[in-house]
Design a protein around this motif. Structure first.
Motif, PDB file in Angstrom:
ATOM      1  N   PHE A 159       0.805  -1.168   0.034  1.00 16.15           N
ATOM      2  CA  PHE A 159       0.001  -0.084  -0.056  1.00 16.15           C
ATOM      3  C   PHE A 159       0.853   1.191  -0.035  1.00 16.15           C
ATOM      4  O   PHE A 159       2.212   1.215   0.758  1.00 16.15           O
TER       5      PHE A 159
ATOM      6  N   SER B 219      -1.466  -7.233  15.930  1.00 16.45           N
ATOM      7  CA  SER B 219      -1.983  -6.396  15.139  1.00 16.45           C
ATOM      8  C   SER B 219      -0.958  -5.677  14.157  1.00 16.45           C
ATOM      9  O   SER B 219       0.308  -5.600  14.180  1.00 16.45           O
TER      10      SER B 219
ATOM     11  N   ALA C 216      -0.029  -7.464  11.288  1.00 21.93           N
ATOM     12  CA  ALA C 216       0.902  -8.576  10.588  1.00 21.93           C
ATOM     13  C   ALA C 216       0.265  -8.769   9.417  1.00 21.93           C
ATOM     14  O   ALA C 216       1.197  -9.224   8.549  1.00 21.93           O
ATOM     15  N   GLY C 217      -0.961  -8.322   8.793  1.00 16.94           N
ATOM     16  CA  GLY C 217      -1.432  -8.468   7.567  1.00 16.94           C
ATOM     17  C   GLY C 217      -2.588  -9.498   7.473  1.00 16.94           C
ATOM     18  O   GLY C 217      -2.978  -9.858   6.393  1.00 16.94           O
ATOM     19  N   LYS C 218      -3.147  -9.878   8.542  1.00 18.29           N
ATOM     20  CA  LYS C 218      -4.243 -10.770   8.681  1.00 18.29           C
ATOM     21  C   LYS C 218      -5.515 -10.421   7.807  1.00 18.29           C
ATOM     22  O   LYS C 218      -5.905 -11.004   6.786  1.00 18.29           O
TER      23      LYS C 218
ATOM     24  N   GLU D 118     -11.840 -11.792  12.503  1.00 14.29           N
ATOM     25  CA  GLU D 118     -11.850 -11.465  13.935  1.00 14.29           C
ATOM     26  C   GLU D 118     -13.346 -11.464  14.573  1.00 14.29           C
ATOM     27  O   GLU D 118     -13.753 -10.789  15.273  1.00 14.29           O
TER      28      GLU D 118
HETATM   29  N1  LIG Z   1      -5.714   0.295   2.791  1.00 11.75           N
HETATM   30  C1  LIG Z   1      -4.407   0.502   3.407  1.00 11.75           C
HETATM   31  N2  LIG Z   1      -3.854   1.513   3.081  1.00 11.75           N
HETATM   32  C2  LIG Z   1      -2.506   1.618   3.734  1.00 11.75           C
HETATM   33  N3  LIG Z   1      -2.206   0.558   4.300  1.00 11.75           N
HETATM   34  C3  LIG Z   1      -2.754  -0.345   4.661  1.00 11.75           C
HETATM   35  C4  LIG Z   1      -4.002  -0.695   4.171  1.00 11.75           C
HETATM   36  N4  LIG Z   1      -4.693  -1.608   4.885  1.00 11.75           N
HETATM   37  C5  LIG Z   1      -3.636  -2.222   5.499  1.00 11.75           C
HETATM   38  N5  LIG Z   1      -2.459  -1.361   5.643  1.00 11.75           N
HETATM   39  C6  LIG Z   1      -1.332  -1.859   6.211  1.00 11.75           C
HETATM   40  O1  LIG Z   1      -0.941  -3.102   6.084  1.00 11.75           O
HETATM   41  C7  LIG Z   1      -0.324  -3.609   7.319  1.00 11.75           C
HETATM   42  C8  LIG Z   1      -1.332  -4.872   7.609  1.00 11.75           C
HETATM   43  O2  LIG Z   1      -2.465  -4.456   7.672  1.00 11.75           O
HETATM   44  P1  LIG Z   1      -3.555  -5.698   8.230  1.00 11.75           P
HETATM   45  O3  LIG Z   1      -4.864  -4.640   8.282  1.00 11.75           O
HETATM   46  O4  LIG Z   1      -3.677  -6.293   7.281  1.00 11.75           O
HETATM   47  O5  LIG Z   1      -3.225  -6.250   9.553  1.00 11.75           O
HETATM   48  P2  LIG Z   1      -3.819  -7.174  10.621  1.00 11.75           P
HETATM   49  O6  LIG Z   1      -3.017  -8.215  10.999  1.00 11.75           O
HETATM   50  O7  LIG Z   1      -5.018  -7.674  10.234  1.00 11.75           O
HETATM   51  O8  LIG Z   1      -3.925  -6.157  11.773  1.00 11.75           O
HETATM   52  P3  LIG Z   1      -5.279  -5.787  12.728  1.00 11.75           P
HETATM   53  O9  LIG Z   1      -5.219  -6.991  13.811  1.00 11.75           O
HETATM   54  O10 LIG Z   1      -4.819  -4.456  13.546  1.00 11.75           O
HETATM   55  O11 LIG Z   1      -6.373  -5.555  12.016  1.00 11.75           O
HETATM   56  C9  LIG Z   1      -0.301  -2.682   8.471  1.00 11.75           C
HETATM   57  O12 LIG Z   1       1.032  -2.022   8.165  1.00 11.75           O
HETATM   58  C10 LIG Z   1      -1.453  -1.674   7.830  1.00 11.75           C
HETATM   59  O13 LIG Z   1      -1.210  -0.422   8.179  1.00 11.75           O
END
Ligand SMILES: Nc1ncnc2c1ncn2[C@@H]1O[C@H](COP(=O)(O)OP(=O)(O)OP(=O)(O)O)[C@@H](O)[C@H]1O
Length: 344
Positions: free
Chosen positions: A11, A40, A42-44, A166
């Motif tokens: 992104f 949080s 990690a990219g899930k 989640e």
């Molecule tokens: N639309 C977006 N624009 C910019 N960065 C993004 C976008 N979506 C996710 N990211 C970034 O990508 C990375 C992974 O995000 P993601 O939401 O997939 O993680 P996650 O493991 O689901 O976290 P959480 O449990 O906090 O939701 C993070 O650094 C997030 O800031």
């Protein structure tokens, strides 16, 4: 069913490009509950959203039954998406529609005839245990009931796979348990493939057959839940596991026994023994003392079960000569015990 090959996702961010996924290779099998766990960021969520192309990968391929989803034209992709249900942490229900009408929505959108919609909604209400709440509005039901509506709505068009984002994070532990039981039941009864993302190891423990551990957009460890729980390889996995299996030694106990082991000098050691399967039932420490000139002071222990496999960990201070301790360690290894030396 799903096959991800070299999937990457970046992104644009304030301080340059953010890499959310990096070289993900993954197979998700028909009929399994596949869990993805990570901290949080990690990219899930990105990984889950790549499965139905709500997020298009920047690199790699996403195959569903051998078909490359990224190559599909829009109408074909819409048809595929109808067979992929999804539920969310905050349920995403329409406040102005009753429980029954929320569940009916995807059927109406798919052009299902009215009479059929009503019969199908009744079936779904029964499946998720909400028949008595059918005419209530979202504001009049509990969080757990809202998630049941979410599940019924996601199942309306008979998807082949259910993606869970989640799904229990906003629920209390008891309600979480009942929703996880419902998901496990649906998986068994409908042979529905379920992919769930979570930051809670207890969710993985309760329902998943296989798990992938995600860190900084990469899968650092993956396998059968029983294997990952009983023989975690990565530090992150062990840390996440401690949240459910509570094998931290109380500091006071650790200090007392560590002092004892330190007093023994080179004739002492502190070990964490990880056991699984038959080793859990064996009187290992008693056998150890009878076979070798080694005395074991048990410090801490727990035992648990995941997907029918017993596993546990013992922390013990061992006293014996270096040679005896080495022999004892070798013997324990032949019994399938993994030994980790803890600093005294
Ligand atoms: N639309 C977006 N624009 C910019 N960065 C993004 C976008 N979506 C996710 N990211 C970034 O990508 C990375 C992974 O995000 P993601 O939401 O997939 O993680 P996650 O493991 O689901 O976290 P959480 O449990 O906090 O939701 C993070 O650094 C997030 O800031």
């Amino acid at each position: 069913m799903f096959r991800l090959q070299g999937v990457g996702k970046t992104f644009p961010g304030k301080h340059g490009t953010v890499t959310a996924l990096d070289g993900i290779d993954l197979d998700i099998r028909e009929g399994e509950v596949f869990g993805v766990i990570g901290r949080s960021g990690a990219g899930k969520s990105t990984l889950l959203r790549v499965l139905n192309l709500l997020e298009r990968p920047s690199a790699g391929s996403v195959l569903l039954d051998g078909e490359e989803l990224t190559a599909l034209p829009a109408p074909a992709l819409r048809a595929v998406r109808r067979r992929i249900g999804m539920i969310f942490q905050h349920f995403n229900l329409l406040a102005s529609r009753t429980v029954a009408d929320n569940i009916a929505l995807p059927l109406e959108l798919a052009g299902v005839p009215r009479a059929r919609v009503s019969a199908r909604v009744d079936e779904l209400l029964e499946l998720v245990g909400l028949t008595a709440q059918r005419d209530r509005y979202p504001a009049q039901i509990s969080g757990g009931q809202k998630q049941r509506v979410g599940i019924a709505r996601a199942l309306a068009n008979e998807p082949r796979v259910l993606l869970c984002d989640e799904a229990t994070s906003a629920l209390d532990p008891e309600t979480t348990q009942s929703i996880l039981e419902l998901l496990a039941d649906i998986n068994r009864r409908l042979n529905l493939t379920i992919v769930l993302i979570t930051h809670q190891m207890q969710v993985i423990k309760a329902v998943a057959h296989r798990v992938a551990v995600l860190e900084d957009g990469r899968i650092v460890e993956a396998g059968d839940v029983a294997d990952v729980f009983t023989a975690p390889r990565e530090t992150l996995t062990r840390t996440l596991l401690r949240e459910v299996i509570g094998d931290d030694i109380p500091p006071g106990v650790h200090e007392r026994v560590a002092a004892l082991a330190r007093g023994w000098g080179s004739r002492g050691a502190l070990w964490r023994l990880s056991l699984r399967g038959e080793a859990v039932d064996a009187p290992l420490l008693a056998e150890l003392s009878s076979l070798f000139s080694v005395r074991a002071h048990l410090l801490h222990g727990y035992i648990d079960e995941v997907r029918g496999v017993p596993f546990g960990s013992l922390v013990a201070a061992l006293h014996g000569s270096e040679a005896d301790l080495a022999d004892a360690a070798a013997w324990l290894t032949t019994r399938g015990v993994r030994i980790e030396e803890i600093a005294a």
